[in-house]
Design a protein around this motif. Structure first.
Motif, PDB file in Angstrom:
ATOM      1  N   ARG A   1      -0.198  13.639  -0.010  1.00  0.00           N
ATOM      2  CA  ARG A   1      -0.236  12.198   0.210  1.00  0.00           C
ATOM      3  C   ARG A   1       1.140  11.585  -0.009  1.00  0.00           C
ATOM      4  NH1 ARG A   1      -0.915   7.664  -2.892  1.00  0.00           N
ATOM      5  NH2 ARG A   1      -1.266   8.818  -4.825  1.00  0.00           N
ATOM      6  N   PHE A   2       1.868  12.081  -1.003  1.00  0.00           N
ATOM      7  CA  PHE A   2       3.216  11.607  -1.286  1.00  0.00           C
ATOM      8  C   PHE A   2       4.136  11.859  -0.094  1.00  0.00           C
ATOM      9  CE2 PHE A   2       7.499  12.774  -2.618  1.00  0.00           C
ATOM     10  CZ  PHE A   2       7.895  11.658  -3.331  1.00  0.00           C
TER      11      PHE A   2
ATOM     12  N   SER B   1       3.184   9.752   2.988  1.00  0.00           N
ATOM     13  CA  SER B   1       3.517   8.348   2.773  1.00  0.00           C
ATOM     14  C   SER B   1       5.000   8.107   2.977  1.00  0.00           C
ATOM     15  CB  SER B   1       3.104   7.930   1.368  1.00  0.00           C
ATOM     16  OG  SER B   1       3.478   6.611   1.113  1.00  0.00           O
TER      17      SER B   1
ATOM     18  N   PRO C   1       7.007   0.155   1.221  1.00  0.00           N
ATOM     19  CA  PRO C   1       6.134   0.899   0.324  1.00  0.00           C
ATOM     20  C   PRO C   1       6.030   0.235  -1.038  1.00  0.00           C
ATOM     21  CG  PRO C   1       8.269   1.946   0.439  1.00  0.00           C
ATOM     22  CD  PRO C   1       8.293   0.845   1.447  1.00  0.00           C
TER      23      PRO C   1
ATOM     24  N   GLU D   1       4.875   7.670 -12.033  1.00  0.00           N
ATOM     25  CA  GLU D   1       3.812   8.516 -12.567  1.00  0.00           C
ATOM     26  C   GLU D   1       4.404   9.370 -13.685  1.00  0.00           C
ATOM     27  OE1 GLU D   1       0.623  11.937 -11.095  1.00  0.00           O
ATOM     28  OE2 GLU D   1       2.193  11.212  -9.747  1.00  0.00           O
TER      29      GLU D   1
ATOM     30  N   THR E   1       6.205   7.262  -7.097  1.00  0.00           N
ATOM     31  CA  THR E   1       5.117   7.350  -6.134  1.00  0.00           C
ATOM     32  C   THR E   1       5.279   6.254  -5.096  1.00  0.00           C
ATOM     33  OG1 THR E   1       3.682   5.919  -7.469  1.00  0.00           O
ATOM     34  CG2 THR E   1       3.548   8.292  -7.870  1.00  0.00           C
TER      35      THR E   1
ATOM     36  N   ASP F   1       3.194   4.112  -1.966  1.00  0.00           N
ATOM     37  CA  ASP F   1       1.863   3.774  -1.480  1.00  0.00           C
ATOM     38  C   ASP F   1       2.000   2.681  -0.426  1.00  0.00           C
ATOM     39  OD1 ASP F   1      -0.842   3.564  -1.133  1.00  0.00           O
ATOM     40  OD2 ASP F   1      -1.181   2.338  -2.915  1.00  0.00           O
ATOM     41  N   ARG F   2       1.625   2.979   0.813  1.00  0.00           N
ATOM     42  CA  ARG F   2       1.669   1.992   1.890  1.00  0.00           C
ATOM     43  C   ARG F   2       0.636   0.910   1.628  1.00  0.00           C
ATOM     44  NH1 ARG F   2       3.110   3.496   7.018  1.00  0.00           N
ATOM     45  NH2 ARG F   2       2.494   1.392   7.610  1.00  0.00           N
ATOM     46  N   ARG F   3       1.058  -0.351   1.726  1.00  0.00           N
ATOM     47  CA  ARG F   3       0.149  -1.487   1.545  1.00  0.00           C
ATOM     48  C   ARG F   3       0.291  -2.453   2.699  1.00  0.00           C
ATOM     49  NH1 ARG F   3       0.705  -2.920  -4.924  1.00  0.00           N
ATOM     50  NH2 ARG F   3      -0.127  -0.933  -5.694  1.00  0.00           N
TER      51      ARG F   3
END
Length: 355
Positions: A4-5, A8, A29, A34, A351, A353-355
């Motif tokens: 996933r990393f 992304s 992103p 983490e 990390t 994360d697409r938002r």
């Protein structure tokens, strides 16, 4: 988690590449840290990620750590008998070969090298000049590297290796501009001396009436120097870290490391290899000790410090805080992996994360 990393980051890279100067106007992103369990409480100001799996960290109490599984487990590979030393910088070449620098006056400034993943270490340099205090170290490639000391006889002292840290020699000082009264480097993140390409190197300073960045295009033999707008005028203020994504584009961060003091104008940028610097229009809100370029965009970088982490998507013109945790240094690898480290044994992976 790793897949996933990677997906992304690749998605973000394609998006930013398609709209290079308007990255903040499109989806960017969401970043976060983490934390990993290192098993130590040392303050880890030295950090050298080699890949997504291999990372080295170093710090107080003679501590050197290594992971080869992306931070799931860490091994304490500290040199024996070094508990009194502070390893403020580590430069790793792969999972087996690394060089660490301890800071301090006189013989406290030392360099150790390992070729077997930290099972054994060789002390390859011990400072014999009582006025020298080594702060940072950087390599151009697996063989050629430099370390820098605070001024001796009015000039910063440069140590050079041509065999990967197995042996060192002090370079002549006649190519180094004179230091200002009180000028020194900050051994806060291992980033007061950084390289880009095979010959360019930059040295950051503070503690004097002006904060400055020195540049050499011939591996430390001759230098030029430029003022920066980052506040100085006090031993606790100046440029603490610089990062260059190529020979021309750089960012600098710093401020006042005392927690009860404000740090306005704590970041600056250069587009001419450090010859001139201008203040970030929206700098980080507090002192920052480490900075690195992100691997997915030529305009993205991260700065960290004890009071938080910030990101820029505009090449250093504007910064935005995305985390308030404490870190001292930060670094990224070519395979799209970024790490930070700091007090109480903190090491974390960035990390996306697409938002």
């Amino acid at each position: 988690m790793r897949l996933r990393f990677a997906l992304s980051v690749l998605s973000v890279a394609c998006l930013v590449a398609a709209t290079p100067l308007t990255a903040q106007a499109v989806t960017t992103p969401a970043l976060g840290w983490e934390l990993t369990e290192t098993g130590v409480t040392a303050r880890l100001r030295g950090l050298s990620p080699v890949s997504r799996d291999v990372v080295w960290a170093s710090g107080s109490e003679g501590t050197v750590l290594r992971t080869v599984d992306g931070g799931r487990t860490w091994r304490n590979v500290s040199p024996p008998g070094a508990a009194a030393l502070q390893f403020r910088d580590v430069e790793a070449f792969d999972s087996r070969r690394a060089v660490v620098l301890s800071i301090g006056e006189g013989a406290d400034s030392r360099v150790y090298r390992t070729e077997d993943g930290g099972r054994t270490w060789t002390e390859t340099f011990t400072n014999d000049e009582p006025r020298a205090f080594y702060d940072c170290m950087a390599f151009f490639d697996r063989r050629h590297g430099l370390a820098m000391s605070d001024p001796v006889d009015g000039r910063f002292r440069i140590l050079a290796t041509e065999d990967g840290g197995r042996s060192w020699r002090v370079l002549p000082a006649d190519g180094m501009p004179e230091a200002l009264p009180g000028e020194a480097g900050f051994a806060a993140s291992g980033q007061c001396l950084v390289t880009s390409g095979g010959r360019d190197v930059w040295l950051a300073s503070g503690g004097a009436g002006r904060s400055r960045v020195f540049h050499s295009g011939d591996r430390g033999r001759t230098w030029t120097v430029a003022d920066t707008p980052i506040p100085a005028g006090d031993p606790a203020r100046g440029v603490f870290a610089v990062a260059f994504r190529d020979a021309r584009h750089g960012v600098a961060v710093g401020g006042d490391y005392r927690p009860d003091q404000a740090s306005p104008s704590a970041a600056a940028l250069s587009r001419d290899g450090g010859a001139t610097w201008r203040t970030s229009a929206t700098p980080p809100p507090a002192y920052r000790s480490g900075v690195t370029w992100l691997p997915y965009s030529p305009f993205a970088a991260i700065a960290v410090g004890p009071a938080g982490s910030d990101v820029t998507h505009t090449g250093g013109r504007t910064w935005r805080t995305f985390d308030t945790g404490s870190f001292d240094t930060v670094s990224c690898t070519r395979d799209l992996s970024c790490w930070a480290s700091g007090e109480q044994g903190r090491v974390a992976r960035l990390t996306f994360d697409r938002r």
